[in-house]
Design a protein around this motif. Structure first.
Motif, mmCIF file in Angstrom:
data_model
loop_
_atom_site.group_PDB
_atom_site.id
_atom_site.type_symbol
_atom_site.label_atom_id
_atom_site.label_comp_id
_atom_site.label_asym_id
_atom_site.label_seq_id
_atom_site.Cartn_x
_atom_site.Cartn_y
_atom_site.Cartn_z
ATOM 1 N N LEU A 73 0.640 -1.143 -0.056
ATOM 2 C CA LEU A 73 0.123 0.005 -0.172
ATOM 3 C C LEU A 73 0.989 1.137 -0.077
ATOM 4 N N HIS B 167 -6.748 -3.486 -7.793
ATOM 5 C CA HIS B 167 -5.672 -2.664 -7.230
ATOM 6 C C HIS B 167 -5.508 -1.476 -8.196
ATOM 7 N N ASP C 181 -8.299 1.769 5.385
ATOM 8 C CA ASP C 181 -6.952 1.187 5.639
ATOM 9 C C ASP C 181 -6.347 1.085 4.013
ATOM 10 N N TRP C 182 -7.281 0.932 3.175
ATOM 11 C CA TRP C 182 -6.568 0.528 1.951
ATOM 12 C C TRP C 182 -7.532 1.348 0.548
ATOM 13 N N TRP D 208 -0.511 -5.790 2.066
ATOM 14 C CA TRP D 208 -2.117 -6.278 2.011
ATOM 15 C C TRP D 208 -2.215 -7.873 1.356
ATOM 16 N N HIS E 41 -2.459 -6.819 6.793
ATOM 17 C CA HIS E 41 -3.706 -7.035 6.232
ATOM 18 C C HIS E 41 -3.738 -8.486 5.682
ATOM 19 N N ASP F 136 2.472 -0.622 3.947
ATOM 20 C CA ASP F 136 1.934 -1.691 4.577
ATOM 21 C C ASP F 136 1.696 -2.836 3.440
ATOM 22 N N ASP G 30 -5.478 2.817 -2.394
ATOM 23 C CA ASP G 30 -5.009 1.738 -3.412
ATOM 24 C C ASP G 30 -5.815 0.707 -4.127
#
Length: 232
Positions: A33, A135, A112-113, A39, A62, A37, A116
């Protein structure tokens, strides 16, 4: 162990697993991400080599189950990465009551995402639901069981004479569908058609699937073909 698809996207090929006696190939997707982080979608078995490769990419934060069938290795990944959050639709959360998940996944991506990854929740079936992901940086749709693309080579090697069942079910590379029995279980197709509309709005260049050959170009066309069974 990892194949890089984009600057921030990798795939990991897993082992074959048995589904009602039929060998299924498995594949996981790992996205880095914007904040660094990791995923991890539909985790495959976590081998020593795979863990070493993943650890070089960044911190796993994640662990994502797209539907209630893709849960086999969540526990071992959570044990390896205790700080990672577990995510899944309500159907996965209900099935894996032994694990502690964040809020159920729906149509709207968690903050959180969100920058992205987008997502669409296919529901309306009495048997299954699935969250399909996109994505954004790489233009990649990520699909678990709603699109299956078994190659003839894989079927000849692993299914033998029973490979005709994959064709009847719509799982071959040229058909690229969800299993027939799952398609028939969508009694209420309105929510799934709404999710399909969201998927069609994505600028999709490629499609990574859990089971079968993934598509490196012409992703949008494949999705239109794969979801034609939902009708108008």
């Amino acid at each position: 162990m990892l194949e890089q698809v984009h600057d921030a996207l990798w795939i990991a090929e897993g082992e074959n697993v048995s589904f009602y006696g039929a060998p299924y190939p498995t594949r996981s997707v790992i996205a880095r991400l914007e904040n660094g982080d990791l995923w991890v979608w539909s985790p495959v078995r976590l081998t020593v080599d795979l863990r070493a490769d993943v650890d070089r990419l960044g911190p796993v934060r994640h662990l994502v189950s797209p539907n209630k069938l893709h849960h086999l290795y969540l526990k071992e990944w959570k044990a390896a990465y205790p700080e990672a959050a577990l995510w899944g639709p309500q159907s996965t959360i209900k099935k894996r009551s032994d694990l502690s998940f964040r809020e159920p996944l729906t149509d709207n991506p968690p903050h959180d995402w969100h920058p992205d990854i987008d997502q669409a929740w296919f529901r309306g079936s009495f048997a299954m639901d699935e969250v399909v992901f996109f994505h954004r940086p790489s233009g990649t749709a990520i699909v678990a069981d709603l699109v299956q693309t078994f190659s003839d080579r894989f079927l000849r090697k692993h299914w033998g004479w029973f490979r005709f069942l994959a064709r009847l079910d719509g799982l071959t590379q040229d058909q690229a569908c969800a299993p027939l029995e799952w398609r028939l279980s969508f009694i209420n197709r309105a929510p799934a058609r709404k999710a399909r509309g969201k998927v069609f709005s994505w600028n999709c260049q490629r499609v990574i699937v859990a089971h079968g050959e993934w598509v490196r170009t012409g992703g949008h066309a494949l999705l239109r073909k794969s979801f034609r069974w939902l009708g108008a």
